[in-house]
Scaffold this motif. Structure first.
Motif, mmCIF file in Angstrom:
data_model
loop_
_atom_site.group_PDB
_atom_site.id
_atom_site.type_symbol
_atom_site.label_atom_id
_atom_site.label_comp_id
_atom_site.label_asym_id
_atom_site.label_seq_id
_atom_site.Cartn_x
_atom_site.Cartn_y
_atom_site.Cartn_z
ATOM 1 N N MET B 1 19.058 47.008 11.319
ATOM 2 C CA MET B 1 20.194 46.431 10.583
ATOM 3 C C MET B 1 19.741 45.211 9.788
ATOM 4 S SD MET B 1 23.694 44.828 12.130
ATOM 5 C CE MET B 1 24.690 46.222 11.747
ATOM 6 N N GLU B 2 20.263 45.073 8.563
ATOM 7 C CA GLU B 2 19.910 43.896 7.748
ATOM 8 C C GLU B 2 20.513 42.635 8.373
ATOM 9 O OE1 GLU B 2 21.172 44.454 3.659
ATOM 10 O OE2 GLU B 2 20.620 46.566 3.758
ATOM 11 N N HIS B 106 25.910 44.164 5.238
ATOM 12 C CA HIS B 106 25.726 45.362 4.405
ATOM 13 C C HIS B 106 25.254 46.422 5.383
ATOM 14 C CE1 HIS B 106 23.425 47.736 1.166
ATOM 15 N NE2 HIS B 106 24.715 47.954 1.010
ATOM 16 N N MET B 107 26.154 47.311 5.762
ATOM 17 C CA MET B 107 25.823 48.211 6.878
ATOM 18 C C MET B 107 26.530 49.550 6.756
ATOM 19 S SD MET B 107 28.044 46.453 9.913
ATOM 20 C CE MET B 107 29.735 45.902 9.610
ATOM 21 N N SER B 108 26.064 50.468 7.570
ATOM 22 C CA SER B 108 26.659 51.804 7.614
ATOM 23 C C SER B 108 27.665 51.850 8.762
ATOM 24 C CB SER B 108 25.565 52.844 7.833
ATOM 25 O OG SER B 108 24.980 52.631 9.093
ATOM 26 N N THR B 142 33.711 46.312 0.143
ATOM 27 C CA THR B 142 33.635 47.544 -0.664
ATOM 28 C C THR B 142 34.111 48.690 0.228
ATOM 29 O OG1 THR B 142 31.320 47.836 -0.009
ATOM 30 C CG2 THR B 142 31.738 46.755 -2.130
ATOM 31 N N GLU B 143 34.488 49.772 -0.387
ATOM 32 C CA GLU B 143 35.071 50.892 0.375
ATOM 33 C C GLU B 143 34.043 51.475 1.353
ATOM 34 O OE1 GLU B 143 37.411 55.052 -0.541
ATOM 35 O OE2 GLU B 143 37.046 53.633 -2.170
ATOM 36 N N LYS B 151 25.779 52.861 3.254
ATOM 37 C CA LYS B 151 26.174 51.473 3.556
ATOM 38 C C LYS B 151 27.274 50.953 2.637
ATOM 39 C CE LYS B 151 21.829 50.109 5.633
ATOM 40 N NZ LYS B 151 20.815 49.088 5.749
ATOM 41 N N SER B 152 28.002 49.974 3.165
ATOM 42 C CA SER B 152 28.989 49.264 2.337
ATOM 43 C C SER B 152 29.003 47.811 2.804
ATOM 44 C CB SER B 152 30.374 49.904 2.479
ATOM 45 O OG SER B 152 30.809 49.769 3.808
#
Lengths: 114, 161
Positions: B1-2, B106-108, B142-143, B151-152
Motif C-alpha cells: 500500500m502507498e 490512493h488505494m484499491s 474520486t469514484e 485504485k481511487s
C-alpha cells in the motif's frame, strides 16, 4: 417527519450529549415531539427502549474510551459519560459486561498486547 | 500500500444521510440502494454541487464491541451549509464538526481494511493526538473503482481532541 428520521435524530442527539445525564424530555424536545409520542414511536420501531439504547451506547463507547485512554481514571470516565459517580457507573458497567471497568481495561490490554 | 499523506484538519460540514442498521456484510449488500436513494433526493432538491459534492460513509459503532445486528452505518453526502433540508423521505441532515486526523489514501477496495488499521495503530495510537469520542468516516474523493484491484482517492477521517 417520518419515524426513521426521528430515530436518527434521537440517536444523533444522544451521540452529541454522551457526557450528560440524558432524559427522555431532552430527546423529545430535540426532535420536536411530546415525551409520550416520542417514546411510543421509538419503542415501536426499535428493539430497545430509549433508556436501554442510551445505556448500551454509553457502555459501548465508554468501554472503548477506557481501553484507549489508559491514563484516565475510572471516576473521570464515569463523569465523561454522564454518571454522577464511579459507583453508579461501575454498577451499570458490570450489568452490561459482567465485569468491572478496571477488569475490562486490563483484559482488553492483554488482548491488544498478545 | 502507498504511504498516505496525513493532515490535521478542523472541519464544519453539513451532510444528508441514510442510516443502515445491521452487519457490515448486510450493509455492503444494501450500499448501492442507499446511495441511489441519497442521490435521487439530492437531485430532486438540487443539492449537488459539481466538483464539490462528496460521498461519505460514517461508521457509528465499533465492530469489535457492538453486536453485528446493532451496527449503524450511514451513507452521507456533503451539502452546502445553508441548504434547507426537507426531512420527509427517510433522509436526515446533520453537522459534522471538530478536529480530525485525515489520511489521504490512493488505494484499491481490497486495501481499505489495511488503511483503517494503519490510521489507528500507526498514526493515532503511536502519535501525540488523542482520540475524540465521535464517529470516524471515509470520504470518497474520486469514484471507487468497479474492479477490486483498481485504485481511487479516499480520505479517512479520525476524530481527535
Amino acid at each position: 417527519m417520518n419515524y426513521q428520521v426521528l430515530i436518527n435524530k434521537a440517536e444523533d442527539y444522544i451521540e452529541n450529549n454522551l457526557s450528560k445525564r440524558i432524559k427522555l424530555e431532552d430527546i423529545a424536545d430535540a426532535v420536536g415531539l411530546s415525551q409520550y409520542h416520542f417514546h411510543r414511536i421509538f419503542h415501536t420501531h426499535s428493539k430497545e427502549t430509549i433508556a436501554q439504547f442510551i445505556t448500551r451506547i454509553k457502555m459501548e463507547r465508554s468501554g472503548i474510551y477506557l481501553v484507549v485512554n489508559k491514563e484516565i481514571s475510572i471516576t473521570e470516565i464515569a463523569y465523561r459519560y454522564g454518571y454522577c459517580d464511579a459507583s453508579s457507573y461501575n454498577k451499570a458497567f458490570k450489568k452490561h459486561y459482567a465485569c468491572s471497568p478496571s477488569e475490562y481495561r486490563n483484559r482488553k490490554n492483554i488482548q491488544v498486547n498478545e | 500500500m502507498e504511504t498516505p499523506n496525513i493532515t490535521i484538519e478542523e472541519i464544519e460540514m453539513k451532510v444528508i444521510y441514510v442510516r443502515f442498521r445491521g452487519s457490515y456484510v448486510a450493509f455492503r449488500k444494501n450500499a448501492t440502494k442507499l446511495l441511489n436513494q441519497l442521490i435521487d433526493y439530492a437531485k430532486k432538491y438540487d443539492l449537488i454541487v459539481e466538483d464539490w459534492t462528496k460521498i461519505l460513509i460514517m461508521y457509528h459503532d465499533n465492530p469489535y464491541i457492538t453486536k453485528d445486528n446493532d451496527l449503524r452505518t450511514s451513507v452521507a453526502m456533503m451539502v452546502p451549509l445553508d441548504a434547507k433540508i426537507d426531512e420527509t423521505e427517510d433522509i436526515t441532515s446533520m453537522m459534522i464538526q471538530g478536529k480530525y486526523m485525515v489520511g489521504h489514501f490512493h488505494m484499491s477496495p481490497k486495501e481499505y481494511g489495511e488503511a483503517w488499521n494503519m490510521m489507528y495503530h500507526e498514526y493515532l495510537f503511536k502519535g501525540n493526538e488523542k482520540p475524540r469520542d465521535t464517529f470516524p468516516f471515509e470520504m470518497y474523493i474520486t469514484e471507487p473503482p468497479r474492479k477490486f484491484s483498481d485504485k481511487s482517492y479516499t480520505d479517512i477521517y479520525i476524530p481527535i481532541e
